[in-house]
Design an enzyme around this catalytic site. Structure first.
Site, PDB file in Angstrom:
ATOM      1  N   GLU A   1       0.841  -1.199   0.000  1.00 25.76           N
ATOM      2  CA  GLU A   1       0.000   0.000   0.000  1.00 25.76           C
ATOM      3  C   GLU A   1       0.876   1.249   0.000  1.00 25.76           C
ATOM      4  O   GLU A   1       2.026   1.228   0.461  1.00 25.76           O
ATOM      5  CB  GLU A   1      -0.925   0.004   1.227  1.00 25.76           C
ATOM      6  CG  GLU A   1      -2.045  -1.010   1.138  1.00 25.76           C
ATOM      7  CD  GLU A   1      -3.070  -0.855   2.259  1.00 25.76           C
ATOM      8  OE1 GLU A   1      -2.950   0.090   3.060  1.00 25.76           O
ATOM      9  OE2 GLU A   1      -3.990  -1.695   2.328  1.00 25.76           O
TER      10      GLU A   1
ATOM     11  N   GLN B   1      -3.850   0.176 -26.052  1.00 22.31           N
ATOM     12  CA  GLN B   1      -4.998  -0.748 -26.119  1.00 22.31           C
ATOM     13  C   GLN B   1      -6.225   0.082 -26.505  1.00 22.31           C
ATOM     14  O   GLN B   1      -7.058   0.441 -25.680  1.00 22.31           O
ATOM     15  CB  GLN B   1      -5.215  -1.443 -24.773  1.00 22.31           C
ATOM     16  CG  GLN B   1      -6.369  -2.445 -24.754  1.00 22.31           C
ATOM     17  CD  GLN B   1      -6.006  -3.799 -25.345  1.00 22.31           C
ATOM     18  OE1 GLN B   1      -4.899  -4.279 -25.178  1.00 22.31           O
ATOM     19  NE2 GLN B   1      -6.945  -4.412 -26.035  1.00 22.31           N
TER      20      GLN B   1
ATOM     21  N   ASP C   1       7.401   1.587 -38.771  1.00 28.81           N
ATOM     22  CA  ASP C   1       6.137   0.982 -39.204  1.00 28.81           C
ATOM     23  C   ASP C   1       5.226   2.053 -39.776  1.00 28.81           C
ATOM     24  O   ASP C   1       5.496   3.256 -39.672  1.00 28.81           O
ATOM     25  CB  ASP C   1       5.446   0.244 -38.048  1.00 28.81           C
ATOM     26  CG  ASP C   1       5.268   1.110 -36.815  1.00 28.81           C
ATOM     27  OD1 ASP C   1       5.006   2.324 -36.971  1.00 28.81           O
ATOM     28  OD2 ASP C   1       5.403   0.588 -35.694  1.00 28.81           O
TER      29      ASP C   1
ATOM     30  N   LYS D   1       5.494  -3.156 -41.000  1.00 29.86           N
ATOM     31  CA  LYS D   1       5.687  -4.112 -39.906  1.00 29.86           C
ATOM     32  C   LYS D   1       4.500  -5.046 -39.816  1.00 29.86           C
ATOM     33  O   LYS D   1       3.358  -4.634 -39.935  1.00 29.86           O
ATOM     34  CB  LYS D   1       5.851  -3.355 -38.581  1.00 29.86           C
ATOM     35  CG  LYS D   1       5.960  -4.256 -37.360  1.00 29.86           C
ATOM     36  CD  LYS D   1       6.195  -3.454 -36.076  1.00 29.86           C
ATOM     37  CE  LYS D   1       4.968  -2.689 -35.638  1.00 29.86           C
ATOM     38  NZ  LYS D   1       5.178  -2.033 -34.324  1.00 29.86           N
TER      39      LYS D   1
ATOM     40  N   ARG E   1       3.134  -7.729 -36.944  1.00 32.64           N
ATOM     41  CA  ARG E   1       3.364  -8.179 -35.579  1.00 32.64           C
ATOM     42  C   ARG E   1       2.786  -9.576 -35.372  1.00 32.64           C
ATOM     43  O   ARG E   1       1.671  -9.865 -35.809  1.00 32.64           O
ATOM     44  CB  ARG E   1       2.739  -7.195 -34.583  1.00 32.64           C
ATOM     45  CG  ARG E   1       2.976  -7.555 -33.121  1.00 32.64           C
ATOM     46  CD  ARG E   1       2.473  -6.467 -32.188  1.00 32.64           C
ATOM     47  NE  ARG E   1       3.293  -5.273 -32.243  1.00 32.64           N
ATOM     48  CZ  ARG E   1       4.454  -5.130 -31.607  1.00 32.64           C
ATOM     49  NH1 ARG E   1       4.934  -6.137 -30.887  1.00 32.64           N
ATOM     50  NH2 ARG E   1       5.121  -4.009 -31.693  1.00 32.64           N
TER      51      ARG E   1
END
Length: 303
Positions: free
Chosen positions: A38, A95, A169, A192, A194
């Site tokens: 913590e 993401q 890329d 690129k 992946r």
């Protein structure tokens, strides 16, 4: 409106450079970790201002997101009316879709979390490859995304006068083009494919690389595998040498040694994340953005 900047120890140099550039007080935040993991945070004894700027780059983000939640809610309780987050590196932006059924889209979720805590956000080269504007990920009226590409390009031009800039890329194309425009350096973009977190396949553009000094230019260096494979391909094509320049020097695990082993000579980065490769200071650009954010807020509050 009274304004101060709050920072943590590991980011002290960059945060204090920003505070000095803006002309505001810099205050140190104390942080302690208990044996059970913590966190305990402690604000300085000084009275908190009406507007608090929090400097926290979000590499290794999980603890830091908890810190921001605790800090922001406590600051509101202490009477802080306006909270501005300066996060040169903004985590969880990659993401941006569900790549497999059931995956959580963390870009939207973390962006919404930050928007609930703060009134404004300033960041540098966030990963926005499937959206056009930062506020689509972090729904704030003042969500500012700066680009370090021109400053990195200037640093490259000083060190490698006739360099060929190469993006690893297709996602880097617009960013590399921006860097090339700032200096007039030639550029190209690889493609690129992946095959997982650490498995990538790189194809070089149809450019004459023999005898050229090549600088691989990207926004983020994380595992290092993409840059390493691109470096090997460039050297195999006859390049005189290859260097790397990135905005965010994450370099997770053995990434830096992987890049070096691939034949990369020099590695340059901004100070968005403290690292031995830091060569470009972001304080001037961040200070301009922070002054603009504060001026815009003052203007809207007067209308």
């Amino acid at each position: 409106m009274q304004v101060s900047l709050l920072y943590f120890d590991e980011e002290s140099p960059a945060a204090q450079r920003l505070a000095a550039a803006v002309g505001i007080e810099a205050m140190r935040m104390e942080r302690h970790r208990f044996p059970d993991e913590e966190l305990c945070l402690r604000l300085p004894d000084a009275e908190l201002p009406e507007c608090l700027v929090v400097y926290r780059s979000l590499n290794r983000p999980n603890d830091k997101l908890v810190e921001l939640m605790l800090l922001a809610r406590h600051a509101r309780e202490r009477g802080v009316r306006r909270l501005v987050l300066v996060a040169p590196y903004l985590a969880y932006m990659r993401q941006d879709i569900a790549f497999r059924p059931g995956e959580l889209v963390s870009q939207r979720l973390v962006g919404g979390f930050l928007a609930e805590l703060f009134d404004a956000l300033i960041t540098v080269d966030p990963h926005l490859h499937r959206i056009e504007r930062l506020e689509q990920a972090v729904p704030l009226r003042q969500a500012v995304a700066l680009s370090a590409a021109p400053a990195l390009a200037e640093a490259i031009a000083e060190r490698r006068r006739d360099a060929l800039l190469l993006g690893p890329d297709a996602e880097s194309a617009q960013w590399v083009e921006s860097a090339a425009r700032a200096t007039g350096l030639a550029y190209g973009v690889c493609t690129k494919q992946r095959h997982g977190d650490r498995e990538v396949e790189i194809a070089l553009p149809e450019l004459a690389l023999a005898g050229r000094r090549v600088v691989l230019l990207d926004d983020i260096a994380s595992s290092g595998r993409t840059l390493a494979q691109a470096a090997r391909r460039v050297l195999a094509a006859g390049a005189a040498g290859v260097d790397v320049a990135v905005t965010h020097a994450l370099f997770a695990g053995d990434a830096l040694s992987v890049i070096r082993q691939a034949g990369v000579e020099e590695v340059w980065s901004t100070d968005s994340i403290p690292h031995q490769s830091n060569a470009v200071l972001l304080a001037p650009a961040l200070a301009t953005a922070l002054n603009n954010v504060m001026a815009e807020h003052w203007h809207h509050s007067q209308v």
